[in-house]
Design an enzyme around this catalytic site. Structure first.
Site: not given
Ligand code: ZN
Length: 315
Positions: A97, A115, A172, A192
């Site tokens: 991200h 996150e 991740h 992605r």
């Molecule tokens: Zn994520």
């Protein structure tokens, strides 16, 4: 306002989803491919709705717009956090991200996404993809271009109760057989990098965002410097997993009865195990595994009694 806001979660179907959200939490899920429970959300892609009290029927985004006093007049233009429970019944794509600055410039003013994960449950020998082995950007690009994923990606074993802080820029992926409670910035921006060359029933692969991913991946990978802080209290234990720029996350383990001082703008509370009673002022509320609530500003101090565990973030 002195009432907690109990919330109705929103469920999202995903190709990698399963039935764990029903099996573990008894949620009424839409299908056997339910991947995400957006438990506490003010994001337009899935808003949670208040189930009790004078704000019953309102969603979190509306309350953020119209009743900012509930949130201690927090200055963020949008409800800043999002709590999800994820059922990775299959491997998720390997992703990264952006941070706020990059997202603002390239994603129409979206927030970036930092996150963190609390592993609720997992199969034996479960793993996650977390970080990479490249020492320079050139090495990163070359490993990606040559598809040398095993040399690039760092895999680490996980067990229930583990916690991972995943700042923006970290490669991740959740892998098959992990159920995770995720606390994140309220953002839906994902780049992605690799999807294991999977094809859907129609022979299509999912879109990749390799160039943007390479832009934002931190090189070399840095692991988190946070060490959990454990505080024993009368009737329970409070673990502080992380105190970061975007959120602080605690785990509360209540064994009998614990008193809490409410001095934050607001708290997000997700009950992940057990049940008990929450007393706020004169009122007592039953709480149980699978409940999600916001403790607004101004409820004053409160007490929790019972045998339960909760994950509790605040901005
Ligand atoms: Zn994520």
């Amino acid at each position: 306002m002195n009432q907690p806001l109990f919330l109705q979660p929103v469920f999202q179907e995903r190709i990698w989803g399963g039935t764990a959200l029903k099996d573990l939490f008894d949620y009424d899920i839409p299908s056997k491919h339910t991947g995400e429970c957006w438990a506490i959300s003010g994001h337009p892609n899935g808003q949670s709705v208040v189930k009790n009290g004078p704000f019953r029927g309102k969603n979190v985004g509306e309350l953020w717009e119209q009743h900012r006093e509930l949130f201690g007049n927090h200055p963020s233009p949008v409800f800043p956090l999002l709590t999800k429970i994820l059922d990775a019944n299959a491997d998720l794509s390997v992703q990264v991200h952006p941070d706020d600055e990059y997202a603002k410039q390239y994603e129409n003013g979206e927030l970036g996404k930092t996150e963190c994960w609390y592993i609720l449950d997992c199969k034996e020998n479960a793993e996650i993809v977390f970080g990479h082995h490249a020492k320079t950007k050139e090495e990163l690009v070359s490993l990606i271009e040559n598809g040398e994923w095993n040399r690039l990606l760092k895999r680490i074993p996980v067990k229930p109760g583990d916690f991972f802080y995943v700042p923006s820029g970290t490669i991740h992926a959740l892998c098959e057989g992990t159920i995770v409670l995720e606390t994140q910035q309220s953002s839906d921006t994902t780049y992605r990098l690799y999807d294991y060359d999977r094809k859907d029933q129609n022979g299509n692969t999912r879109e990749l965002h390799v160039d943007k991913a390479i832009d934002v991946i931190a090189v070399p990978h840095k692991s988190s410097s946070f060490e959990p802080v454990i505080e024993k209290r009368e009737g329970g234990t409070i673990t502080t997993f992380v105190k970061g720029k975007y959120f602080t996350v605690y785990k509360w383990e209540i064994k009998e009865k614990t008193d809490f001082t409410h001095d934050k703008q607001f708290l997000l509370i997700s009950i992940i195990q057990g049940d008990g009673k929450l007393t706020v002022g004169e009122e007592t509320y039953k709480i149980k595994k699978g409940d999600h609530l916001i403790m607004p500003s101004g409820t004053g101090d409160f007490t929790i009694e019972g045998m339960l565990e909760a994950i509790v973030p605040h901005p």
